[in-house]
Design a protein around this motif. Structure first.
Motif, PDB file in Angstrom:
ATOM      1  N   THR A 311       0.852  -1.195   0.000  1.00 21.85           N
ATOM      2  CA  THR A 311       0.000   0.000   0.000  1.00 21.85           C
ATOM      3  C   THR A 311       0.886   1.242   0.000  1.00 21.85           C
ATOM      4  OG1 THR A 311      -0.008   0.152   2.393  1.00 21.85           O
ATOM      5  CG2 THR A 311      -1.781  -1.125   1.409  1.00 21.85           C
ATOM      6  N   GLN A 312       0.284   2.377  -0.291  1.00 19.20           N
ATOM      7  CA  GLN A 312       1.047   3.617  -0.158  1.00 19.20           C
ATOM      8  C   GLN A 312       0.182   4.713   0.438  1.00 19.20           C
ATOM      9  OE1 GLN A 312       2.224   5.729  -3.700  1.00 19.20           O
ATOM     10  NE2 GLN A 312       0.723   4.658  -4.969  1.00 19.20           N
ATOM     11  N   ARG A 313       0.857   5.631   1.108  1.00 16.66           N
ATOM     12  CA  ARG A 313       0.184   6.777   1.701  1.00 16.66           C
ATOM     13  C   ARG A 313       1.013   8.001   1.359  1.00 16.66           C
ATOM     14  NH1 ARG A 313      -1.015   5.949   7.847  1.00 16.66           N
ATOM     15  NH2 ARG A 313       0.947   6.978   8.096  1.00 16.66           N
ATOM     16  N   LYS A 314       0.424   8.887   0.567  1.00 19.37           N
ATOM     17  CA  LYS A 314       1.179  10.051   0.090  1.00 19.37           C
ATOM     18  C   LYS A 314       1.166  11.180   1.118  1.00 19.37           C
ATOM     19  CE  LYS A 314       0.820   8.695  -4.655  1.00 19.37           C
ATOM     20  NZ  LYS A 314       0.534   8.930  -6.032  1.00 19.37           N
ATOM     21  N   ASN A 315       1.831  12.278   0.785  1.00 17.62           N
ATOM     22  CA  ASN A 315       1.849  13.478   1.658  1.00 17.62           C
ATOM     23  C   ASN A 315       2.409  13.211   3.047  1.00 17.62           C
ATOM     24  OD1 ASN A 315       0.650  15.537  -0.009  1.00 17.62           O
ATOM     25  ND2 ASN A 315      -1.185  14.258   0.067  1.00 17.62           N
ATOM     26  N   GLN A 316       3.501  12.510   3.114  1.00 19.95           N
ATOM     27  CA  GLN A 316       4.121  12.277   4.411  1.00 19.95           C
ATOM     28  C   GLN A 316       5.250  13.272   4.629  1.00 19.95           C
ATOM     29  OE1 GLN A 316       2.580   9.522   6.259  1.00 19.95           O
ATOM     30  NE2 GLN A 316       1.279  10.110   4.542  1.00 19.95           N
ATOM     31  N   ILE A 317       5.488  13.570   5.896  1.00 21.19           N
ATOM     32  CA  ILE A 317       6.568  14.490   6.255  1.00 21.19           C
ATOM     33  C   ILE A 317       7.640  13.683   6.996  1.00 21.19           C
ATOM     34  CG2 ILE A 317       7.173  16.444   7.719  1.00 21.19           C
ATOM     35  CD1 ILE A 317       4.332  17.438   7.432  1.00 21.19           C
TER      36      ILE A 317
END
Ligand code: ASP
Ligand code: MG
Length: 459
Positions: A311-317
């Motif tokens: 899976t992927q989760r964008k907009n990470q810091i």
């Protein structure tokens, strides 16, 4: 009435939840009604708002709407209900309730919500409407269906927009008001909404209907919850990204929780909590193609160790803090985390060395976490060198007993083509996560899926 209904014992009850696309219009609702009619263990049906309605309601909650914009969204909500009503004739009890609800909606929507409590009230109308309509569709197919206002039983705290359920109060209220109805009727109720101790309407957060269904299943001691949506289960990755993504037949609660947390959009992440603590199995399938089956999420471990999904989760810091002063001193991590918690920042992944710590924070638009604000960075800067990188994606491999065996060596080969910013592995045997540049993340997911998951299926 279906005479078989009364024969079932309480523990055989099933809660079925139909998502927004499944109740988008009359035809979609009719397909869902067939699913309910075919399974006489289904006693509670929790519905989402018809697709598009909640988005209109969210828009109506904005304070700076022009009159024309307000009108457009009100008309949008009403048009979706009317299109369904055009194919139905509501029985008197349902017609009365529906018309009252419609009036209340029109009043509040044209006035505008003036508080967070009123915003939740406004957001609740989608599910309230669809539950009237779906009850009638079920009756049209010969079921003895009754509409029930879930706010009588789904009790929450007063954190509007993202309320936390009170499990004990919900179970007690369900026992009193809901369970007695289940012997000989199918109860149609609302996902997503609840009420606080003052009986004000609350909501569980976007996509919260799945969570509602699991909470209701827990409250009535159901054996399973069936989540009917527009995909045939949970996939090995997003099928829009990888044509060869395939549905996963079985997942353990741990795997499913990790998948939901790390970005698989099929289930609301909190859904697994009540299911796993109360041993309720969860099924996810497509209301359009119920015959294709779906994914079962159960307590048992899945078949074999290995990677099951990516899976992927964008907009990470990525926040890196480094303090040479802290070499051989103790308490560095404690200081850093104390400051983060003062600012209510919830940390995702962490890697550390003696004098530095790298932390990822979820900055996705729907993340419930506060932004990393300057005051927090200033406070860290008093004793650390701080750097912040944006536009990163967290890629997660999910499975069970993930260990660095042959498959993971292949992973290292795949990753050697990309710039990896951080890797986390070991805290959980169910995931292996890393950060990549957002611009590359789709390719990373595709490469991993084709190399690790497609070959696995073929093997
Ligand atoms: N209607 C709500 C939403 O769109 C809740 C749900 O559908 O799960 O977010
Ligand atoms: Mg949903």
């Amino acid at each position: 009435m279906n005479t078989q209904l009364a024969a079932n014992t309480k523990s055989d009850y099933v809660v079925a939840k139909f998502g927004g696309t499944s109740v988008a219009n009359f035809d979609a609702m009719s397909r869902c009604a067939e699913i309910v009619c075919a399974d006489n263990q289904v006693r509670i049906v929790a519905v989402s708002a018809s697709a598009g309605v909640t988005n209109h309601l969210v828009a109506l909650c904005k304070r700076d709407l022009s009159a024309a914009e307000r009108d457009e969204h009100i008309t949008g909500v009403v048009a979706i209900q009317e299109a369904i009503l055009a194919e139905l004739s509501l029985d008197a009890d349902l017609a009365h309730g529906f018309n009252e609800t419609l009036k209340a909606f029109q009043n509040l929507a044209s006035e505008g919500a003036k508080s967070v409590a009123e915003q939740d009230e406004l957001l609740s109308f989608g599910e309230r409407f669809s539950s009237y309509l779906f009850t009638q569709v079920l009756r049209g197919q010969g079921l003895d269906a009754v509409r029930f206002d879930v706010r009588k039983v789904l009790k929450t705290d007063s954190q509007f927009a993202k309320a936390t359920p009170n499990v004990a109060a919900t179970a007690a209220a369900a026992k009193e008001h809901l369970v007695p109805l289940l012997d000989d009727q199918v109860v149609v109720t609302q996902g997503f909404i609840g009420s606080n101790e003052h009986n004000q309407t609350t909501t569980l957060g976007r996509g919260g209907s799945d969570y509602s269904a699991a909470l209701l299943a827990e409250a009535i001691n159901a054996k399973s919850v069936h989540i009917w949506t527009d995909v045939v289960g949970i996939f090995s990755t997003d099928p829009r990204l990888c044509a060869k993504a395939s549905p996963i037949a079985r997942l353990s609660f741990d795997e499913a929780a990790e998948m939901a947390t790390f970005g698989a959009k099929v289930l609301h992440p909190a859904t697994i909590l009540p299911a796993s603590r109360s041993h309720i199995s969860v099924f996810v399938g497509s209301s359009r193609e119920p015959q294709l089956g779906g994914t079962w999420i159960e307590k048992e471990k899945s078949q074999q160790p290995g990677i099951r999904a990516v899976t992927q989760r964008k907009n990470q810091i990525l926040l890196t803090v480094k303090s040479p002063e802290m070499l051989l001193a103790s308490g560095f991590l404690a200081r850093v985390f104390t400051i983060l918690s003062e600012f209510n920042i919830s940390v995702d992944l962490v890697t550390t060395s003696e004098i530095s710590v790298a932390i990822t924070l979820d900055n996705a638009p729907n993340a419930s976490r506060p932004e990393l604000d300057q005051a927090c960075l200033d406070k860290l800067s008093e004793f650390c060198h701080v750097s912040v990188e944006n536009n990163l994606t967290l890629v997660a491999l999910i499975g069970s007993e993930i260990q660095l065996r042959q498959q993971e060596m292949n992973l290292m080969q795949v990753l050697s083509d990309f710039n990896i910013r951080l890797i986390c592995h070991g805290a959980s045997k169910h995931n292996l996560c890393f950060l990549v540049e957002q611009s590359e993340s789709d390719y990373v997911v595709q490469a991993i899926h084709s190399r690790l998951l497609e070959s696995q299926v073929a093997a």
